[in-house]
Design a protein around this motif. Structure first.
Motif, short mmCIF file in Angstrom:
data_model
loop_
_atom_site.label_atom_id
_atom_site.label_comp_id
_atom_site.label_asym_id
_atom_site.label_seq_id
_atom_site.Cartn_x
_atom_site.Cartn_y
_atom_site.Cartn_z
N SER A 1 -3.14 -66.82 41.57
CA SER A 1 -1.98 -67.39 42.49
C SER A 1 -1.09 -66.15 42.61
O SER A 1 -0.49 -65.86 44.00
CB SER A 1 -1.37 -68.56 42.18
N LYS B 1 -3.39 -71.83 34.07
CA LYS B 1 -2.65 -72.57 33.13
C LYS B 1 -3.25 -73.56 32.30
O LYS B 1 -2.99 -74.21 31.48
CB LYS B 1 -1.22 -73.05 33.59
N TYR C 1 -2.69 -59.16 38.19
CA TYR C 1 -2.74 -59.35 36.79
C TYR C 1 -4.17 -58.73 36.22
O TYR C 1 -4.52 -59.02 35.34
CB TYR C 1 -2.45 -60.72 36.38
C1 LIG Z 1 5.21 -70.15 38.33
C2 LIG Z 1 3.74 -69.13 38.11
N1 LIG Z 1 3.19 -68.90 39.52
C3 LIG Z 1 2.09 -68.13 39.51
C4 LIG Z 1 1.70 -67.49 38.11
C5 LIG Z 1 0.45 -66.52 38.43
O1 LIG Z 1 -0.38 -67.07 37.77
P1 LIG Z 1 -1.89 -66.61 38.45
O2 LIG Z 1 -1.94 -65.34 39.06
O3 LIG Z 1 -2.53 -66.23 37.00
O4 LIG Z 1 -2.60 -67.85 38.93
C6 LIG Z 1 2.51 -67.69 36.99
C7 LIG Z 1 1.83 -67.13 35.92
O5 LIG Z 1 2.67 -67.01 34.72
C8 LIG Z 1 3.50 -68.51 37.06
O6 LIG Z 1 4.14 -68.83 35.92
#
Ligand SMILES: Cc1ncc(COP(=O)(O)O)c(C=O)c1O
Ligand SMILES: Cc1ncc(COP(=O)(O)O)c(C=O)c1O
Lengths: 483, 483
Positions: B192, B326, A356
Motif C-alpha cells: 500500500s 500485516k 519498501y
Molecule cells: C498504516 C500503514 N499503512 C501502510 C503501510 C505500508 O504497508 P505495505 O506497503 O507493506 O502495504 C504500513 C506499514 O507499516 C502501515 O503501518
C-alpha cells in the motif's frame, strides 16, 4: 433534482482551447461545491447555446468530463453531476501541460494505452517485448518452488537493497559479461523501469539535458520527460551512438547520457567495442555521467556482444541497469542497478520510501534459479530458439514485404525495426490493424520526430502466428496504400 | 598526482552553514571539472588554514564529502578526489532543502535509516511492524507453490491494474468488511506504500493541505511531505480523529484527509462507527476527499472493528488502501486500492510508467491463498495468537514499567503506544538501546512535535524475547534517568 443555471461563456480570444475552458469551468464549479453531486445539466442544445459554442466543441468537453467521472450521462435522465472531490482533482490533473510544469506524470499516450489494454486479449501481438510463453522454463520454476516451499520460514520486508543471496548471484552473473562488482554495489528493483524512475527522481538536476540515442525506448516512457529535464535525441550510425553530435554542457550546465548500447530498443543496433571506449572517454572529458540500460544484455543470438560500458568504467561514472525481464520472466519484476556505493545508498534510501523493496518471493525464486546449473542450459537453448525465430521472421518479411520494406538483420534482442515505404500511413495502418486484432508498435513512439518505421517483435508470438499477423498487415497495406 | 591549490574562503556572514559552503564548493569544483579525479587534497591542517575555518568544521564537511563518494581518504596517501559525475550530482541532491523545493525526495531520517539497517540483524526488534515468522503459514504457501508449479505457463507482464483472478479474490475478501466493489474498481500495487506514493504523485494539487491524525504513520514517511503539500496533524480523542478541529479549505484552496481509522499506527486508536459517519459527512460538506489507510483492517483481536469509511461512502469520495502485509506477508509486496473507475484508471496509467505492475508471482500466489478455504482458519488462529501476545506484552510492561509508563490497551494491530515519564530522554534511550541491540521506534517519528512516547511492537518477537528487550530497556532507564 436541481437543474443548473449557466451564465458563463468561454473567452474566444484566449490561448486555451475552448473545449478546455469548458472542462476547466465544470471542474471549478464542482470543486468549489457550487455544483452539487446529483444536479442535472441542461440539454446539450441549451448548454451549447448558453456557452455560445457549437455542439461539436461542447461534445469534446463533455466526453472528457465523462472520462474523468465528473458527469455521467444516462439515457432518459440526461447528464448529471456525478463527480466527487477526487474526480474533480483528477480533472485538474488530466491537463497535460500542468503535469509537465509540475515535473509530475503525464498520462500515457493514446496508442500506448491501447496497446497495454490489448496486450491482455487474444490478438496477434507483434508489439510484445516479452519472451514467448513456449520458452517459459516451468521445470526450473517448479524446482525453485519446491525448494523454497521446504525452506521458507517467513516472507517479510527484505533488506533495503534486496536479498543478499540474490545480489550475490547477480554479482556472479555479471562476471560473465566482464563486470566485477560486489553485492553492496547492487540494488534490486522492481524491474529496471523502476530503477530508471528512481534515478530520475533522485539524481537528475533540474533543467539537465538527457542525451540518448534516437530512436530510443525511453522516448516511449514518461519517466525522464517528467522530471524537468530535456530529452534530446542523438543519431546512431552502424556502430551506435554518434556521440560527437552532442553539445557538451557549458561549465554551469548539467547533461547526462542515457544509452542502450546493446541491442538498442527499438533498432537492435549494437554499439561497437571501439565506440564504447570513445563514448566513455568523451563522457569523462565533458563531465557527462552515463546511464547504461542493458535490458537485452543476455539475449544475443550467436555471439556475445561487446562488454558493457560498465565493464570498462574505472571511475564509477556509469550506472548500469540489468533486468531478468527479457531473458527469463518479466512477471518476476526484478532488475538490478550497479553503481558506486554512495549512489546505491541514495537510491536504496529513496526506494525504501517508494515501496519498501521488490517482492521477496520474486527475489528468492530468482536467486534459486540463477544458482541452478541448469539455468545455463536454459539460456543457451533460449538464445538458439530466439535466433531461429528472428531468421524465420525475416524470411516471412522477405516473402511478403520486399517491395515496400527494409531493415537491418539484428544479432540479438527481440525486434525488427522496419522502414515502410512513404506511401504507407503508419498511424492509419495501426488503427486498421488493431481493428483486425494485430498489434505492432509504430516507430514514432520511440522517436523525436514522426518516422516511417514499425517495430515488430519476433520473440513473443510463434513463427506461425507471426506469419499470420504479417499476412493481415500485407492485406491491409495493399488495400489501403499505393505500394 | 596533482595537488590542488585552494584560494577561496567561506562567507561567514551568509545564512548557509560554513561546513555546507565548503561541501558546495568541493562539489562545484569537481562538477565543473576543475578538480580532476585523482587529484590530491592538501592536509587537513593546510585546508583549514586556507579556508580560514576550524578543524571541526572542516571535518564535518569532509565527512559528508566522503559519504557521498566525492573524496576518499586513504591512510598514508591522504585525501584524494575520487568523485565521478554521479557523486557530484549526489552531493548536490543530498542538500535537503533543495529536495523539498523541487518536490522530490528527502533522504530518510537518520533514526529510520538506522532501524532499516538493523532490522536485518540479530537484534531484539520491538520496532518491527511485521507478523512473527512463527506465524508464517508455510503449508498454505507450499500448497500454492505446488498448484502454481503445475499450472504456470508463463510469467509475463500482467494486466495493468493487476491480475484479474487476484482482483476478484480481493473483491470477495472486501465483502467481509462491508465493501461491495468490482474488480475494475481495484488496482493492485506493490504494497500500500506504493499506492500512497501514486496518489500523492498523481492526484495531489500543489499547495494542498493534507489533514491527518496526530500522531500518524505517514509522518514517518516522506511520501506526502515531498509533494509540495502541507501535512497537518489533527488530534484524536478516544473515538478517533477530532475532525471538527480542521480548518475547512477556503473556496479556492484544496485539502485532503488521510486517515488510519482502524488501529491507527502508532496509537492503536479505532475510530468509532459514529465518528466515521460524522467524518464522512463533514468531508462531503467541506469538499474534502478522503484517503483511508486500512493496512490493519484484518488484524483485530476479539471483535471485528466498525466498517471502513469506504463501506459507508456513497459518492466515491473515499479512496481505500488495503494490504496483505500485516495479516499475511509483507514480502509479497501486495496492496490494493479501491476507488471510482476514473481514479483507478488514472492511477493505473501512472503506475504502468513507474514499474509495469506488481510481481506476477506474488499476485498469483496470493490469489491461490485467498481462494484456499484454509485461509480463514489461518486468519482466525493468527488473530488469536496476536491477541495473546498483546496481553503478554502488557503483562510484561506492568511488571517492569508501571512506575514510569502508561498506555491504552489496544483491541487490534501490532503496537503498544507507551508514554514514558518526562525524566526519560527518548532519543538518548534510543541510542543506548541500539548499542545493546534492542530496537524500538521513538514516538516523535510519527508526530508533529517531539513527544514522550515510544512505539513497541508485540507482533514480531516472541513474548520471551519481548520480555528480554523490556528488561534491557528497564536496566538502561534505571541506570540513566531519574525515574
Ligand atoms: C498504516 C500503514 N499503512 C501502510 C503501510 C505500508 O504497508 P505495505 O506497503 O507493506 O502495504 C504500513 C506499514 O507499516 C502501515 O503501518
Ligand atoms: C531497453 C529497455 N529497458 C528497460 C525495460 C524495462 O524492463 P523491466 O522494467 O521489465 O526490467 C525495457 C522493456 O521493454 C526495455 O526495452
Amino acid at each position: 433534482m436541481q437543474t443548473l443555471n449557466v451564465n458563463w461563456q468561454p473567452d474566444k480570444t484566449a490561448a486555451t482551447p475552448i473545449y478546455q475552458q469548458i472542462t476547466n469551468y465544470f471542474q471549478h464549479q464542482i470543486a468549489r461545491g457550487d455544483w452539487p453531486v446529483g444536479a442535472k445539466l441542461p440539454s446539450q442544445r441549451k448548454l451549447a447555446e448558453a456557452f455560445g459554442v457549437n455542439r461539436s466543441t461542447l461534445i469534446t468537453a463533455l466526453d472528457e468530463l465523462i472520462a474523468v467521472g465528473l458527469i455521467t450521462s444516462n439515457p432518459g435522465s440526461g447528464m448529471v453531476i456525478s463527480g466527487n472531490h477526487w474526480s474533480s482533482l483528477l480533472a485538474e490533473h488530466v491537463n497535460w501541460s500542468q503535469y509537465v510544469k509540475a515535473g509530475q506524470f503525464k498520462p500515457n499516450s493514446h496508442a500506448l494505452q491501447k496497446i497495454n489494454q490489448f496486450e491482455t486479449d487474444a490478438v496477434i501481438r507483434l508489439s510484445t517485448g516479452e519472451p514467448a510463453p513456449e520458452q517459459f522454463p516451468r521445470a526450473l520454476f517448479q524446482k525453485a518452488f519446491a525448494h523454497l516451499g521446504q525452506n521458507l520460514t517467513s516472507l517479510n520486508y527484505t533488506e533495503p537493497a534486496g536479498i543478499l543471496a540474490l545480489r550475490q548471484q547477480i554479482a556472479k552473473h555479471l562476471v560473465k559479461v566482464g563486470i566485477h562488482t560486489q553485492p553492496e554495489n547492487i540494488l534490486i528493483t522492481s524491474g529496471s523501469l523502476q530503477a530508471l524512475q528512481l534515478v530520475s527522481m533522485s539524481l537528475f538536476p533540474a533543467n539537465a539535458t538527457i542525451y540518448t540515442e534516437a530512436p530510443t525506448y525511453v522516448k516511449s516512457l514518461h519517466v525522464f520527460q517528467s522530471a524537468q529535464t530535456h530529452l534530446t535525441g542523438i543519431p546512431m550510425d552502424s556502430q551506435g551512438l554518434a556521440y560527437w553530435q552532442m553539445t557538451p554542457p557549458a561549465k554551469d550546465e548539467h547533461a547526462i547520457i542515457y544509452s542502450i548500447p546493446t541491442f538498442n530498443n527499438p533498432t537492435g543496433i549494437v554499439m561497437s567495442a571501439e565506440r564504447r571506449q570513445q563514448t566513455l572517454q568523451y563522457a569523462q572529458e565533458h563531465r557527462l555521467p552515463i546511464l547504461e540500460d542493458a535490458a537485452y544484455q543476455d539475449v544475443w543470438f550467436d555471439q556475445q556482444p561487446p562488454q558493457p560500458l560498465k565493464a570498462l568504467d574505472t571511475t564509477g561514472n556509469v550506472i548500469y541497469f540489468g533486468s531478468i525481464s527479457k531473458s527469463l520472466a518479466p512477471g518476476l519484476r526484478i532488475g538490478w542497478t550497479v553503481a558506486a556505493k554512495p549512489v546505491i545508498d541514495r537510491l536504496t534510501d529513496v526506494r525504501m520510501q517508494t515501496d519498501y523493496g521488490a517482492s521477496s518471493l520474486s527475489q528468492l525464486v530468482l536467486a534459486e534459479i540463477l544458482a541452478d546449473p541448469e539455468y545455463e542450459t536454459y539460456q543457451a537453448n533460449f538464445r538458439k530458439v530466439l535466433a531461429k525465430k528472428a531468421a524465420a521472421a525475416q524470411a516471412i518479411l522477405h516473402r511478403y514485404w520486399d517491395d515496400f520494406a527494409t531493415w537491418q538483420a539484428p544479432t540479438g534482442g527481440f525486434y525488427l525495426w522496419v522502414r515502410l515505404a512513404d506511401a504507407i500511413n503508419i498511424p492509419k495502418l495501426f488503427d486498421l490493424a488493431t481493428a483486425r486484432n494485430v498489434l505492432f508498435n509504430p516507430g514514432s513512439i520511440y522517436d523525436f520526430a514522426p518516422n516511417q518505421y514499425v517495430r515488430l517483435s519476433f520473440s513473443y508470438e510463434s513463427s506461425e502466428r507471426f506469419e499470420r499477423g504479417i499476412q493481415i498487415l500485407t492485406e491491409l497495406i495493399h488495400a489501403n496504400f499505393a505500394v
